[in-house]
Design a protein around this motif. Structure first.
Motif, PDB file in Angstrom:
ATOM      1  N   UNK A   1      14.976  49.189  36.007  1.00  0.00           N
ATOM      2  CA  UNK A   1      14.875  47.882  35.397  1.00  0.00           C
ATOM      3  C   UNK A   1      13.479  47.295  35.540  1.00  0.00           C
ATOM      4  N   UNK A   2      13.124  46.422  34.614  1.00  0.00           N
ATOM      5  CA  UNK A   2      11.787  45.816  34.639  1.00  0.00           C
ATOM      6  C   UNK A   2      11.590  44.941  35.863  1.00  0.00           C
ATOM      7  N   UNK A   3      12.679  44.421  36.425  1.00  0.00           N
ATOM      8  CA  UNK A   3      12.587  43.526  37.587  1.00  0.00           C
ATOM      9  C   UNK A   3      12.690  44.280  38.907  1.00  0.00           C
ATOM     10  N   UNK A   4      12.549  45.594  38.857  1.00  0.00           N
ATOM     11  CA  UNK A   4      12.633  46.391  40.074  1.00  0.00           C
ATOM     12  C   UNK A   4      14.020  46.921  40.361  1.00  0.00           C
ATOM     13  N   UNK A   5      15.007  46.548  39.548  1.00  0.00           N
ATOM     14  CA  UNK A   5      16.365  47.047  39.752  1.00  0.00           C
ATOM     15  C   UNK A   5      16.375  48.560  39.550  1.00  0.00           C
ATOM     16  N   UNK A   6      16.903  49.313  40.507  1.00  0.00           N
ATOM     17  CA  UNK A   6      16.867  50.778  40.416  1.00  0.00           C
ATOM     18  C   UNK A   6      17.888  51.294  39.423  1.00  0.00           C
ATOM     19  N   UNK A   7      17.832  52.583  39.097  1.00  0.00           N
ATOM     20  CA  UNK A   7      18.853  53.178  38.228  1.00  0.00           C
ATOM     21  C   UNK A   7      20.248  52.975  38.810  1.00  0.00           C
ATOM     22  N   UNK A   8      21.204  52.696  37.928  1.00  0.00           N
ATOM     23  CA  UNK A   8      22.586  52.450  38.335  1.00  0.00           C
ATOM     24  C   UNK A   8      23.535  53.174  37.386  1.00  0.00           C
ATOM     25  N   UNK A   9      24.725  53.533  37.882  1.00  0.00           N
ATOM     26  CA  UNK A   9      25.683  54.199  37.001  1.00  0.00           C
ATOM     27  C   UNK A   9      26.046  53.323  35.806  1.00  0.00           C
ATOM     28  N   UNK A  10      26.175  53.972  34.645  1.00  0.00           N
ATOM     29  CA  UNK A  10      26.566  53.268  33.441  1.00  0.00           C
ATOM     30  C   UNK A  10      27.937  53.738  32.952  1.00  0.00           C
TER      31      UNK A  10
ATOM     32  N   UNK B   1      51.641  48.688  38.102  1.00  0.00           N
ATOM     33  CA  UNK B   1      51.675  50.078  37.682  1.00  0.00           C
ATOM     34  C   UNK B   1      50.299  50.699  37.498  1.00  0.00           C
ATOM     35  N   UNK B   2      49.240  50.027  37.983  1.00  0.00           N
ATOM     36  CA  UNK B   2      47.884  50.554  37.854  1.00  0.00           C
ATOM     37  C   UNK B   2      47.508  51.340  39.097  1.00  0.00           C
ATOM     38  N   UNK B   3      46.721  52.378  38.893  1.00  0.00           N
ATOM     39  CA  UNK B   3      46.192  53.171  40.004  1.00  0.00           C
ATOM     40  C   UNK B   3      44.676  53.012  39.980  1.00  0.00           C
ATOM     41  N   UNK B   4      44.174  52.033  40.713  1.00  0.00           N
ATOM     42  CA  UNK B   4      42.741  51.760  40.738  1.00  0.00           C
ATOM     43  C   UNK B   4      42.275  51.746  42.192  1.00  0.00           C
ATOM     44  N   UNK B   5      41.323  52.604  42.559  1.00  0.00           N
ATOM     45  CA  UNK B   5      40.829  52.626  43.946  1.00  0.00           C
ATOM     46  C   UNK B   5      39.836  51.488  44.185  1.00  0.00           C
ATOM     47  N   UNK B   6      40.353  50.271  44.253  1.00  0.00           N
ATOM     48  CA  UNK B   6      39.500  49.081  44.270  1.00  0.00           C
ATOM     49  C   UNK B   6      38.532  49.080  45.445  1.00  0.00           C
ATOM     50  N   UNK B   7      39.018  49.311  46.644  1.00  0.00           N
ATOM     51  CA  UNK B   7      38.158  49.199  47.820  1.00  0.00           C
ATOM     52  C   UNK B   7      37.084  50.283  47.847  1.00  0.00           C
ATOM     53  N   UNK B   8      37.295  51.376  47.126  1.00  0.00           N
ATOM     54  CA  UNK B   8      36.305  52.449  47.065  1.00  0.00           C
ATOM     55  C   UNK B   8      35.331  52.251  45.914  1.00  0.00           C
ATOM     56  N   UNK B   9      35.797  51.628  44.847  1.00  0.00           N
ATOM     57  CA  UNK B   9      34.974  51.457  43.658  1.00  0.00           C
ATOM     58  C   UNK B   9      33.748  50.587  43.893  1.00  0.00           C
ATOM     59  N   UNK B  10      33.814  49.688  44.862  1.00  0.00           N
ATOM     60  CA  UNK B  10      32.652  48.844  45.141  1.00  0.00           C
ATOM     61  C   UNK B  10      31.425  49.696  45.470  1.00  0.00           C
ATOM     62  N   UNK B  11      31.619  50.808  46.157  1.00  0.00           N
ATOM     63  CA  UNK B  11      30.518  51.728  46.450  1.00  0.00           C
ATOM     64  C   UNK B  11      30.327  52.723  45.309  1.00  0.00           C
ATOM     65  N   UNK B  12      31.416  53.318  44.847  1.00  0.00           N
ATOM     66  CA  UNK B  12      31.302  54.322  43.788  1.00  0.00           C
ATOM     67  C   UNK B  12      30.617  53.776  42.546  1.00  0.00           C
ATOM     68  N   UNK B  13      30.906  52.525  42.197  1.00  0.00           N
ATOM     69  CA  UNK B  13      30.326  51.931  40.994  1.00  0.00           C
ATOM     70  C   UNK B  13      28.813  51.842  41.090  1.00  0.00           C
ATOM     71  N   UNK B  14      28.291  51.741  42.312  1.00  0.00           N
ATOM     72  CA  UNK B  14      26.842  51.658  42.504  1.00  0.00           C
ATOM     73  C   UNK B  14      26.202  53.033  42.714  1.00  0.00           C
TER      74      UNK B  14
END
Length: 218
Positions: free
Chosen positions: A186-195, A134-147
């Motif tokens: 990030x201090x290790x060079x990691x760029x800004x990411x959605x929180x 009964x969940x509506x989660x756009x899993x295959x799209x979230x991999x990109x959207x989350x980043x």
């Protein structure tokens, strides 16, 4: 007390009250297309995307809230991405239930574990989740959207950015995604990411709060 002194006292009180009055909030700067931000912001965003593309294997840990009609729930989410293959673990601390979803962002089938009656499999991960849980989660799209990037394979209807080049609103594949907050560099060079991300398709809502990102070296 003389009228002159009374008048002066009154003026001081009025000024003090005016000083305590909360100033109206400034309107938020308008969101624009990526082409309309500064050249420096565009370069930063291009570098951010190049950094992500060079690291297709990553994980994040966070919290998720899902609502569909009058039904909904919340819990922890642990996402592991290995190229196009993903493993998503969802857990609800209150009910002590947990689920594990395995699949591929290319739409080559998915497997959902943790349901009563045993694992279930299907060609479409979103449909499998909807019919089995009964969940509506756009899993295959979230991999990109989350980043913080548009999902591959479909041109977005709307993609709006802030002046710093950070994506703030995206409309794609029937979903509207709002990026409410981003992490810093990030201090290790990691760029800004959605929180903090909120996605809505008119009948379902998904809210994601990311606590931690980790990327495998290229």
């Amino acid at each position: 007390m003389s009228r002159r002194v009374l008048r002066a006292s009154t003026v001081m009180v009025v000024l003090a009250v005016a000083g305590c009055t909360t100033a109206p909030p400034r309107p938020a700067p308008p969101l624009v297309a990526l082409e309309q931000v500064s050249a420096e912001a565009r370069q930063d965003e291009a570098a951010r995307r190049a950094w992500l593309q060079a690291r297709p294997d990553w994980t994040f840990e966070g919290r998720v809230a899902i609502a569909r009609g009058s039904d909904g729930g919340s819990g922890r989410v642990d996402w592991r991405q290995d190229g196009t293959a993903y493993e998503v673990r969802l857990s609800a601390p209150v009910t002590r239930q947990g689920w594990r979803l395995l699949g591929d962002t290319r739409g080559q089938g998915a497997r959902l574990e943790g349901l009563g009656g045993g694992p279930r499999e299907g060609e479409d991960a979103e449909r499998l989740l909807r019919e089995a849980a009964g969940w509506e989660i756009p899993v295959t799209l979230l991999a990109d959207w989350a980043r913080g990037i548009e999902a591959q394979g479909a041109h977005p209807e709307v993609a709006l950015y802030a002046a710093d080049g950070r994506l703030r609103q995206l409309r794609q594949q029937g979903w509207t995604i709002h990026y409410r907050d981003w992490s810093g560099q990030g201090a290790d060079g990691q760029p800004p990411l959605p929180r903090r991300i909120e996605a809505d398709n008119g009948t379902a809502r998904v809210k994601l709060l990311v606590d931690h990102w980790e990327f495998d070296p290229p």
